[in-house]
Design a protein around this motif. Structure first.
Motif, mmCIF file in Angstrom:
data_model
loop_
_atom_site.group_PDB
_atom_site.id
_atom_site.type_symbol
_atom_site.label_atom_id
_atom_site.label_comp_id
_atom_site.label_asym_id
_atom_site.label_seq_id
_atom_site.Cartn_x
_atom_site.Cartn_y
_atom_site.Cartn_z
ATOM 1 N N LYS A 138 -2.777 4.601 4.962
ATOM 2 C CA LYS A 138 -4.057 5.044 4.999
ATOM 3 C C LYS A 138 -3.666 6.757 6.006
ATOM 4 O O LYS A 138 -4.220 7.589 5.619
ATOM 5 C CB LYS A 138 -5.006 4.592 5.704
ATOM 6 N N GLY A 172 -0.070 5.527 0.542
ATOM 7 C CA GLY A 172 -0.915 6.577 0.803
ATOM 8 C C GLY A 172 -0.265 7.945 0.232
ATOM 9 O O GLY A 172 0.713 8.117 0.601
ATOM 10 N N TYR A 230 0.516 -1.199 -0.084
ATOM 11 C CA TYR A 230 0.034 -0.096 0.051
ATOM 12 C C TYR A 230 0.805 1.363 0.042
ATOM 13 O O TYR A 230 1.941 1.321 0.567
ATOM 14 C CB TYR A 230 -0.938 0.039 1.274
ATOM 15 N N TRP A 243 -5.602 9.752 -1.375
ATOM 16 C CA TRP A 243 -5.862 8.401 -1.783
ATOM 17 C C TRP A 243 -4.933 7.252 -1.224
ATOM 18 O O TRP A 243 -3.723 7.494 -0.841
ATOM 19 C CB TRP A 243 -5.835 8.369 -3.243
ATOM 20 N N LEU A 244 -5.542 6.250 -1.091
ATOM 21 C CA LEU A 244 -4.868 5.004 -0.726
ATOM 22 C C LEU A 244 -4.605 4.105 -1.941
ATOM 23 O O LEU A 244 -5.719 3.801 -2.601
ATOM 24 C CB LEU A 244 -5.700 4.266 0.343
ATOM 25 N N SER A 288 -3.963 10.658 4.628
ATOM 26 C CA SER A 288 -4.653 11.681 5.539
ATOM 27 C C SER A 288 -3.876 12.856 5.180
ATOM 28 O O SER A 288 -4.517 13.937 5.788
ATOM 29 C CB SER A 288 -4.987 11.224 6.984
ATOM 30 N N ARG A 301 -1.870 -1.438 5.846
ATOM 31 C CA ARG A 301 -2.752 -0.449 5.103
ATOM 32 C C ARG A 301 -3.009 0.713 6.027
ATOM 33 O O ARG A 301 -3.129 1.832 5.512
ATOM 34 C CB ARG A 301 -4.176 -1.312 5.008
#
Length: 73
Positions: free
Chosen positions: A54, A6, A4, A64-65, A58, A50
Motif C-alpha cells: 500500500k 502496489g 501484494y 492501486w493495490l 501511495s 499488504r
C-alpha cells in the motif's frame, strides 16, 4: 498465501506486470540520494505484507493495490 503489489493504476486481471526503468529527475535531491534504492529496473517486487505494498501504491497518483501471483503459477 496472498502476494501484494502496489503500483501504477489500471492493470486488469490477467495483465502481465513488467519491470520499468528507474525514474530519476535531474537536480532532484531525493533521486541523487539513492533514497529509492529498493527499486530494481529488472524486477517486479511483491510482498505478503499488504501495508508495505500500500505504501508503494501511495507513491503513484491514485496508485492501486493488487493481489498478484508470480508468472507460471
Amino acid at each position: 498465501m496472498k502476494l501484494y503489489l502496489g503500483g501504477a493504476p489500471g492493470f486488469k486481471p490477467g495483465d502481465l506486470i513488467e519491470p520499468h526503468p528507474t525514474k530519476h529527475v535531474d537536480g532532484c535531491e531525493w533521486c541523487a540520494s539513492g533514497a529509492d534504492d529498493s527499486h530494481a529496473p529488472d524486477r517486479v517486487f511483491g510482498t505478503t505484507f499488504r501495508l508495505y505494498a500500500k505504501f508503494y501504491a501511495s507513491k503513484y497518483v491514485r496508485g492501486w493495490l493488487y493481489i498478484v501471483e508470480p508468472e507460471g503459477n
